[in-house]
Write a protein that holds these residues in place. Structure first.
Motif, mmCIF file in Angstrom:
data_model
loop_
_atom_site.group_PDB
_atom_site.id
_atom_site.type_symbol
_atom_site.label_atom_id
_atom_site.label_comp_id
_atom_site.label_asym_id
_atom_site.label_seq_id
_atom_site.Cartn_x
_atom_site.Cartn_y
_atom_site.Cartn_z
ATOM 1 N N GLU A 1 0.276 -10.781 -13.394
ATOM 2 C CA GLU A 1 0.584 -11.413 -12.113
ATOM 3 C C GLU A 1 0.553 -10.415 -10.957
ATOM 4 O O GLU A 1 0.667 -10.805 -9.799
ATOM 5 C CB GLU A 1 1.970 -12.072 -12.188
ATOM 6 N N SER A 2 0.438 -9.132 -11.278
ATOM 7 C CA SER A 2 0.468 -8.106 -10.227
ATOM 8 C C SER A 2 -0.584 -7.036 -10.487
ATOM 9 O O SER A 2 -0.276 -5.931 -10.915
ATOM 10 C CB SER A 2 1.862 -7.487 -10.135
ATOM 11 N N PRO A 3 -1.860 -7.366 -10.215
ATOM 12 C CA PRO A 3 -2.914 -6.365 -10.395
ATOM 13 C C PRO A 3 -2.723 -5.196 -9.442
ATOM 14 O O PRO A 3 -2.017 -5.300 -8.435
ATOM 15 C CB PRO A 3 -4.204 -7.127 -10.105
ATOM 16 N N ARG A 4 -3.359 -4.097 -9.788
ATOM 17 C CA ARG A 4 -3.225 -2.867 -8.999
ATOM 18 C C ARG A 4 -4.598 -2.242 -8.786
ATOM 19 O O ARG A 4 -5.434 -2.231 -9.683
ATOM 20 C CB ARG A 4 -2.323 -1.891 -9.742
ATOM 21 N N ASN B 1 0.842 -1.196 0.000
ATOM 22 C CA ASN B 1 0.000 0.000 0.000
ATOM 23 C C ASN B 1 0.872 1.239 0.000
ATOM 24 O O ASN B 1 1.908 1.278 0.658
ATOM 25 C CB ASN B 1 -0.847 0.050 1.272
ATOM 26 N N ARG B 2 0.406 2.245 -0.709
ATOM 27 C CA ARG B 2 0.972 3.597 -0.623
ATOM 28 C C ARG B 2 -0.205 4.542 -0.536
ATOM 29 O O ARG B 2 -1.105 4.470 -1.365
ATOM 30 C CB ARG B 2 1.814 3.920 -1.857
ATOM 31 N N TRP B 3 -0.208 5.394 0.490
ATOM 32 C CA TRP B 3 -1.270 6.388 0.569
ATOM 33 C C TRP B 3 -0.707 7.729 0.981
ATOM 34 O O TRP B 3 0.362 7.818 1.582
ATOM 35 C CB TRP B 3 -2.416 5.955 1.450
ATOM 36 N N ARG B 4 -1.436 8.751 0.591
ATOM 37 C CA ARG B 4 -1.061 10.106 0.993
ATOM 38 C C ARG B 4 -1.406 10.282 2.465
ATOM 39 O O ARG B 4 -2.439 9.802 2.923
ATOM 40 C CB ARG B 4 -1.807 11.151 0.169
ATOM 41 N N ASN C 1 -4.834 9.097 -4.257
ATOM 42 C CA ASN C 1 -4.415 9.164 -2.865
ATOM 43 C C ASN C 1 -4.116 7.822 -2.217
ATOM 44 O O ASN C 1 -3.698 7.772 -1.064
ATOM 45 C CB ASN C 1 -5.431 9.954 -2.027
ATOM 46 N N TRP C 2 -4.327 6.712 -2.951
ATOM 47 C CA TRP C 2 -4.015 5.399 -2.366
ATOM 48 C C TRP C 2 -3.811 4.419 -3.506
ATOM 49 O O TRP C 2 -4.608 4.380 -4.449
ATOM 50 C CB TRP C 2 -5.167 4.940 -1.481
ATOM 51 N N THR C 3 -2.757 3.624 -3.427
ATOM 52 C CA THR C 3 -2.538 2.536 -4.379
ATOM 53 C C THR C 3 -2.282 1.247 -3.614
ATOM 54 O O THR C 3 -1.744 1.277 -2.492
ATOM 55 C CB THR C 3 -1.344 2.788 -5.323
ATOM 56 N N MET C 4 -2.679 0.140 -4.214
ATOM 57 C CA MET C 4 -2.391 -1.186 -3.688
ATOM 58 C C MET C 4 -1.846 -2.033 -4.838
ATOM 59 O O MET C 4 -2.511 -2.176 -5.864
ATOM 60 C CB MET C 4 -3.650 -1.866 -3.152
ATOM 61 N N ASP C 5 -0.649 -2.575 -4.649
ATOM 62 C CA ASP C 5 -0.051 -3.494 -5.620
ATOM 63 C C ASP C 5 -0.084 -4.894 -5.019
ATOM 64 O O ASP C 5 0.422 -5.125 -3.910
ATOM 65 C CB ASP C 5 1.373 -3.064 -5.953
ATOM 66 N N PHE C 6 -0.687 -5.818 -5.756
ATOM 67 C CA PHE C 6 -0.944 -7.174 -5.276
ATOM 68 C C PHE C 6 0.084 -8.167 -5.797
ATOM 69 O O PHE C 6 0.441 -8.130 -6.979
ATOM 70 C CB PHE C 6 -2.340 -7.624 -5.728
#
Length: 150
Positions: free
Chosen positions: A122-125, A15-18, A141-146
């Motif tokens: 192999e790495s949805p976002r 996760n990356r968020w502001r 403001n938020w990303t998730m890399d799976f």
């Protein structure tokens, strides 16, 4: 209606968020999560439970496919509050899904956009955007890399 089949299984999530969801100049913070996603209703529903161990909270997402309108409604609930947030609604075009809805953040009305991309990889976002001007301008403001768990 099987759009979320790619997500079934267990995932490590970066996760990356502001630090402030509404401030484009705020810093980014990175933290881990673990997600478990299951398929229901022959692909017409998906359930996702996610835990953010370093943050001390978690939540769940219920995704339901409306066969008549041919679109998804995504509902989020936080373990901290037990409250079901208003849904974001949308659909996929290829491996990209866009879902929008109305909500509030810190007492301010926001339009919310969730974007799923790379769903055939192999790495949805997953990405979250907020707009305070009715959708004219969007702030990521938020990303998730799976990444699939072994």
């Amino acid at each position: 209606m099987n759009d979320f089949d790619f997500a079934v299984g267990s995932w490590d999530v970066t996760n990356r968020w502001r630090t402030d969801f509404l401030d484009p100049d705020s810093e980014w913070e990175e933290f881990p999560a673990v997600s478990h996603i299951s398929r229901h209703f022959d692909g017409g529903a998906s359930f996702d439970e996610i835990d953010f161990p370093t943050k001390g909270f978690g939540g769940l997402t219920l995704r339901l496919f409306d066969r008549e309108r041919e679109e998804w409604s995504l509902y989020w609930a936080s373990r901290r509050t037990g409250v079901l947030f208003p849904p974001v609604v949308g659909r996929f075009d290829g491996d990209r899904g866009v879902f929008e809805g109305e909500d509030t953040h810190d007492g301010k009305a926001v339009r919310v956009r969730f974007v799923w991309c790379g769903t055939r990889s192999e790495s949805p976002r997953w990405e979250q955007y907020f707009s305070v001007d009715g959708g004219e301008n969007w702030l990521l403001n938020w990303t998730m890399d799976f990444a699939r768990r072994p």
